[in-house]
Scaffold this motif. Structure first.
Motif, PDB file in Angstrom:
ATOM      1  N   LEU A  30      34.678  42.371  43.807  1.00 61.54           N
ATOM      2  CA  LEU A  30      36.170  41.961  44.291  1.00 61.54           C
ATOM      3  C   LEU A  30      36.768  41.152  43.190  1.00 61.54           C
ATOM      4  O   LEU A  30      38.279  41.986  44.149  1.00 61.54           O
ATOM      5  N   GLY A  32      37.376  45.015  41.469  1.00 65.06           N
ATOM      6  CA  GLY A  32      37.380  45.987  41.016  1.00 65.06           C
ATOM      7  C   GLY A  32      38.382  46.490  42.255  1.00 65.06           C
ATOM      8  O   GLY A  32      39.127  46.981  42.763  1.00 65.06           O
ATOM      9  N   ILE A  33      37.946  45.559  43.512  1.00 66.73           N
ATOM     10  CA  ILE A  33      39.675  45.576  44.759  1.00 66.73           C
ATOM     11  C   ILE A  33      40.375  45.651  44.782  1.00 66.73           C
ATOM     12  O   ILE A  33      41.365  46.211  45.352  1.00 66.73           O
ATOM     13  N   LEU A  36      42.189  48.443  42.210  1.00 60.48           N
ATOM     14  CA  LEU A  36      42.325  49.214  43.011  1.00 60.48           C
ATOM     15  C   LEU A  36      43.815  49.017  43.714  1.00 60.48           C
ATOM     16  O   LEU A  36      44.646  49.864  43.614  1.00 60.48           O
TER      17      LEU A  36
END
Lengths: 201, 201, 201
Positions: A30, A32-33, A36
């Motif tokens: 979650l 990392g998403i 990004l």
């Protein structure tokens, strides 16, 4: 200018979703998403602001950008399948976002007096650098450097904006025309599968 | 100072060509080749300017840098084979560029009063960070971190510049000596295949 | 504040060592190991300073950070085996560093009036961006984006700091509590092998 702001937020959502989808594909969690999502949506504009000395950058002046980016990440997190199925809609929103980001970037360049070339530079940077950072964080060579007519649509739209700005000023007509040029060029490029030339080696 | 400026432009061309060649090798299109050209040539100096607060960075004060970088990209695009055959000339120009960029970086550090260590730091950064971004955009670990005497030549040249600057001031002698130290060290490193030590593990 | 400064230097050493170890693993030479050491230790704080307009960044105001980072690189270079054997100690120091860097980052955000979200942002950035650059320079997708409870510990600690700061001010109690929250969460995460959720796809 309200319409431009609304389109800007729409573009932010489109870019954030494309970042979040990339994060999911690379098996990120979650956090990392969310990262990004955020860098894709606001990375270009933030580096642009650093370069012209607009400190703090826009993301810390109006929190809607960060909040919308993180919400987009959450939506992709929970409804990945549904978002993926809307890929064509996303491409259209992304093309619109590219146009809006280009225009906003060129305007910042003009406001900070960095000349014509520098202003085009700022427009393209606002539209493309977030996606480049997204690709690098994914461990990939940025797509925008290898194929498709993406940055070129932004460059042409930036030139159109500058010409209209110099001749008729910063009117709705100037802004909408430049956005439409980027938007239509980009959609045509997708439809016709246009690519820039590569050297014969 | 005219000679330093001319050498600086020559170094810019050398760095830009090395970026463009890397872009061609990675199957990039005309836009990608131009971006790699540009970041390799001006990336280090631009980040240096951000760090010392020289806003806008040099590339937006004198457009020769951007224009020469993009022209270099075009030349590589159209005459790739010929440019590749001149690889040895390119290495020599690159070594010269490393020397010039180092000296200019150290001078910026001194002008902005960031101390000795910081000034050396700015010299090395000006000479090497553009190439590091080039390598990352190519999807590779920066070569400068793994082998050859490249950054070390820049560090030594930076120290020589500082010592001469403190003892005899910013004369031609100071500038030329420091550039020559970097240039000759780098050429010797290529000729003798010098590498920095790696840890025994 | 002396205690915070000492803990900050300890965290710098821990982060620098983790960067140097990564450099050794990727077959880098002494220069590469030093660069990875430096960016891991000071990269996050430097970008934070650029974003809030704190120019020149902290590394050029107090050279202890650069010097300690380079010394750490040298220690890893000469005593790689011994340092590797102390991996558990390093994890503990790293957890402490994450807490200290978070608190310092949030404080900078508060000092520069960039709002609550921005201050948390600065805390997490100070604690995690150096490691992300380290991973990118290694040619890898940043670990912090894929697994473990690392950035999340920093976010929670940042929120705790902000709440205490608003209610009881910037006392020792505020600082120590926030650092301890990050530190203990991170150690628990390692011990219990906690991970953030990933989307079901």
């Amino acid at each position: 200018m309200t319409l431009l702001y609304l389109l800007d937020l729409l573009g932010t959502i489109a870019f954030a979703i494309s970042g979040a989808l990339a994060g999911v594909k690379k098996d990120m969690d979650l956090y990392g998403i969310s990262v990004l999502s955020l860098v894709t949506a606001v990375g270009g504009g933030t580096i642009r602001d650093l370069l012209v000395g607009r400190i703090p950058p826009f993301i810390f002046r109006d929190y809607n950008y960060i909040v919308l980016s993180l919400l987009s990440a959450l939506i992709v997190f929970f409804f990945y399948r549904k978002v993926e199925r809307g890929y064509n809609t996303l491409l259209i929103m992304d093309a619109l976002g590219l146009g809006v980001f280009t225009v906003i970037g060129v305007k910042v360049g003009i406001d900070y007096n960095i000349g014509y070339i520098g202003s085009i530079f700022m427009g393209v940077m606002t539209g493309t650098v977030g996606g480049m950072i997204r690709d690098i964080l994914q461990g990939e060579i940025p797509l925008v450097l290898k194929k498709e007519v993406y940055a070129s649509a932004s460059i042409i739209g930036g030139v159109v904006f500058l010409i209209l700005f110099k001749s008729i000023g910063e009117s709705y007509l100037t802004i909408i025309t430049a956005i439409l040029v980027v938007f239509l060029l980009r959609l045509l490029a997708i439809r016709k599968n246009w690519n820039l030339p590569k050297p014969r080696i």
